[in-house]
Design a protein around this motif. Structure first.
Motif, mmCIF file in Angstrom:
data_model
loop_
_atom_site.group_PDB
_atom_site.id
_atom_site.type_symbol
_atom_site.label_atom_id
_atom_site.label_comp_id
_atom_site.label_asym_id
_atom_site.label_seq_id
_atom_site.Cartn_x
_atom_site.Cartn_y
_atom_site.Cartn_z
ATOM 1 N N VAL A 156 30.504 31.584 40.778
ATOM 2 C CA VAL A 156 30.904 32.963 41.036
ATOM 3 C C VAL A 156 31.540 33.480 39.752
ATOM 4 C CG1 VAL A 156 32.345 34.518 42.386
ATOM 5 C CG2 VAL A 156 31.256 32.530 43.481
ATOM 6 N N TYR A 157 31.058 34.623 39.293
ATOM 7 C CA TYR A 157 31.543 35.210 38.052
ATOM 8 C C TYR A 157 32.476 36.375 38.367
ATOM 9 C CZ TYR A 157 28.413 32.447 35.183
ATOM 10 O OH TYR A 157 27.784 31.395 34.546
ATOM 11 N N TYR A 158 33.623 36.370 37.702
ATOM 12 C CA TYR A 158 34.632 37.398 37.894
ATOM 13 C C TYR A 158 34.922 38.104 36.578
ATOM 14 C CZ TYR A 158 35.771 34.629 42.076
ATOM 15 O OH TYR A 158 35.725 33.940 43.263
ATOM 16 N N CYS A 159 35.130 39.409 36.626
ATOM 17 C CA CYS A 159 35.696 40.098 35.479
ATOM 18 C C CYS A 159 37.166 40.381 35.777
ATOM 19 C CB CYS A 159 34.937 41.366 35.133
ATOM 20 S SG CYS A 159 34.996 42.687 36.355
ATOM 21 N N ALA A 160 37.941 40.452 34.710
ATOM 22 C CA ALA A 160 39.373 40.632 34.849
ATOM 23 C C ALA A 160 39.899 41.418 33.663
ATOM 24 C CB ALA A 160 40.073 39.278 34.945
ATOM 25 N N ALA A 161 40.980 42.145 33.872
ATOM 26 C CA ALA A 161 41.559 42.982 32.825
ATOM 27 C C ALA A 161 42.983 42.551 32.513
ATOM 28 C CB ALA A 161 41.539 44.446 33.249
ATOM 29 N N ALA A 162 43.324 42.620 31.240
ATOM 30 C CA ALA A 162 44.655 42.237 30.778
ATOM 31 C C ALA A 162 45.058 43.135 29.625
ATOM 32 C CB ALA A 162 44.661 40.772 30.338
ATOM 33 N N PRO A 163 46.359 43.260 29.361
ATOM 34 C CA PRO A 163 46.777 44.099 28.229
ATOM 35 C C PRO A 163 46.488 43.475 26.868
ATOM 36 C CG PRO A 163 48.676 43.141 29.335
ATOM 37 C CD PRO A 163 47.494 42.824 30.174
ATOM 38 N N PHE A 164 46.396 42.124 26.843
ATOM 39 C CA PHE A 164 46.147 41.429 25.580
ATOM 40 C C PHE A 164 45.101 40.336 25.805
ATOM 41 C CE2 PHE A 164 49.440 43.585 23.382
ATOM 42 C CZ PHE A 164 50.465 43.769 24.297
ATOM 43 N N PRO A 165 44.325 39.992 24.776
ATOM 44 C CA PRO A 165 43.257 39.010 24.961
ATOM 45 C C PRO A 165 43.775 37.582 25.087
ATOM 46 C CG PRO A 165 43.355 39.733 22.675
ATOM 47 C CD PRO A 165 44.325 40.584 23.425
ATOM 48 N N GLY A 166 42.941 36.756 25.700
ATOM 49 C CA GLY A 166 43.265 35.344 25.844
ATOM 50 C C GLY A 166 42.279 34.686 26.773
ATOM 51 N N SER A 167 42.262 33.349 26.759
ATOM 52 C CA SER A 167 41.346 32.610 27.619
ATOM 53 C C SER A 167 42.031 32.055 28.863
ATOM 54 C CB SER A 167 40.715 31.457 26.831
ATOM 55 O OG SER A 167 41.726 30.582 26.359
ATOM 56 N N ASP A 168 43.336 32.259 28.974
ATOM 57 C CA ASP A 168 44.084 31.770 30.121
ATOM 58 C C ASP A 168 43.991 32.776 31.252
ATOM 59 O OD1 ASP A 168 47.552 30.656 30.579
ATOM 60 O OD2 ASP A 168 45.862 30.811 31.961
ATOM 61 N N TRP A 169 43.401 32.417 32.381
ATOM 62 C CA TRP A 169 43.196 33.375 33.461
ATOM 63 C C TRP A 169 44.508 33.923 33.989
ATOM 64 C CZ3 TRP A 169 45.210 32.617 38.296
ATOM 65 C CH2 TRP A 169 45.578 31.317 38.643
ATOM 66 N N GLU A 170 45.602 33.222 33.807
ATOM 67 C CA GLU A 170 46.885 33.711 34.316
ATOM 68 C C GLU A 170 47.382 34.933 33.558
ATOM 69 O OE1 GLU A 170 49.522 30.402 34.324
ATOM 70 O OE2 GLU A 170 48.581 29.456 36.058
ATOM 71 N N ARG A 171 46.818 35.218 32.399
ATOM 72 C CA ARG A 171 47.193 36.420 31.637
ATOM 73 C C ARG A 171 46.655 37.702 32.263
ATOM 74 N NH1 ARG A 171 47.869 36.498 25.954
ATOM 75 N NH2 ARG A 171 48.345 34.483 25.046
ATOM 76 N N TYR A 172 45.658 37.571 33.132
ATOM 77 C CA TYR A 172 44.921 38.731 33.593
ATOM 78 C C TYR A 172 45.514 39.284 34.883
ATOM 79 C CZ TYR A 172 41.671 37.763 29.898
ATOM 80 O OH TYR A 172 41.128 37.581 28.659
ATOM 81 N N ASP A 173 45.748 40.605 34.875
ATOM 82 C CA ASP A 173 46.459 41.242 35.980
ATOM 83 C C ASP A 173 45.532 41.755 37.072
ATOM 84 O OD1 ASP A 173 48.379 42.683 33.359
ATOM 85 O OD2 ASP A 173 48.956 40.977 34.625
ATOM 86 N N TYR A 174 44.334 42.160 36.694
ATOM 87 C CA TYR A 174 43.416 42.793 37.654
ATOM 88 C C TYR A 174 42.104 42.019 37.691
ATOM 89 C CZ TYR A 174 46.786 46.507 36.927
ATOM 90 O OH TYR A 174 47.943 47.225 36.826
ATOM 91 N N TRP A 175 41.578 41.836 38.900
ATOM 92 C CA TRP A 175 40.376 41.040 39.112
ATOM 93 C C TRP A 175 39.409 41.750 40.033
ATOM 94 C CZ3 TRP A 175 39.500 36.136 37.029
ATOM 95 C CH2 TRP A 175 40.571 35.599 36.318
ATOM 96 N N GLY A 176 38.118 41.520 39.766
ATOM 97 C CA GLY A 176 37.095 41.973 40.691
ATOM 98 C C GLY A 176 36.894 40.956 41.801
ATOM 99 N N GLN A 177 35.966 41.263 42.693
ATOM 100 C CA GLN A 177 35.732 40.406 43.853
ATOM 101 C C GLN A 177 34.782 39.257 43.538
ATOM 102 O OE1 GLN A 177 34.048 43.112 43.241
ATOM 103 N NE2 GLN A 177 31.936 42.550 43.688
ATOM 104 N N GLY A 178 34.086 39.334 42.427
ATOM 105 C CA GLY A 178 33.182 38.275 42.005
ATOM 106 C C GLY A 178 31.739 38.551 42.403
ATOM 107 N N THR A 179 30.824 37.963 41.649
ATOM 108 C CA THR A 179 29.398 38.063 41.944
ATOM 109 C C THR A 179 28.774 36.683 41.723
ATOM 110 O OG1 THR A 179 27.351 39.287 41.494
ATOM 111 C CG2 THR A 179 28.754 38.812 39.590
ATOM 112 N N GLN A 180 27.927 36.272 42.657
ATOM 113 C CA GLN A 180 27.354 34.935 42.617
ATOM 114 C C GLN A 180 26.173 34.883 41.657
ATOM 115 O OE1 GLN A 180 28.220 31.945 44.422
ATOM 116 N NE2 GLN A 180 26.729 31.061 43.005
ATOM 117 N N VAL A 181 26.176 33.872 40.802
ATOM 118 C CA VAL A 181 25.038 33.579 39.927
ATOM 119 C C VAL A 181 24.565 32.170 40.262
ATOM 120 C CG1 VAL A 181 24.300 33.154 37.557
ATOM 121 C CG2 VAL A 181 25.781 35.105 38.076
#
Length: 122
Positions: free
Chosen positions: A93-118
């Motif tokens: 399941v692929y999710y997009c997420a938004a954060a104020p600053f870049p990074g690879s740690d998912w905990e940095r991201y404040d907003y998330w989509g519901q996901g889409t299955q690949v």
């Protein structure tokens, strides 16, 4: 506040391509970096790619480098993930997420989509 909606997932054979879209609501979308993450059953959430505010800087996980391309069109409030040469191990399941600053740690991201299955078949 940013709301994100992913689309474009589906079933594809190994070696095929898909393009995921992440549509955002909110006037402040250009103030956020956007990342793509994925999670396969029984596995932890995994960083895939991130793009900065203007779209001129990107970063990728080693597992997708050279096969996936992240891009954004701020005028359309949309971020894309072009996935080529897909492998069965890309299934998740692929999710997009938004954060104020870049990074690879998912905990940095404040907003998330519901996901889409690949799903990539061998």
């Amino acid at each position: 506040q940013v709301q994100l909606v992913e689309s474009g997932g589906g079933l594809v054979q190994a070696g095929g391509s898909l393009r995921l879209s992440c549509a955002a609501s909110g006037r402040t979308f250009s103030r956020y970096v956007v990342g793509w993450f994925r999670q396969a059953p029984g596995k932890e959430r995994e960083f895939v790619a991130v793009i900065n505010w203007s779209g001129d800087t990107t970063s990728y996980a080693d597992s997708v480098k050279g096969r996936f391309t992240i891009s954004r069109v701020n005028a359309k409030n949309t971020v894309y993930l072009q996935m080529n040469s897909l492998k069965p191990e890309d299934t998740a399941v692929y999710y997009c997420a938004a954060a104020p600053f870049p990074g690879s740690d998912w905990e940095r991201y404040d907003y998330w989509g519901q996901g889409t299955q690949v799903t990539v078949s061998s």
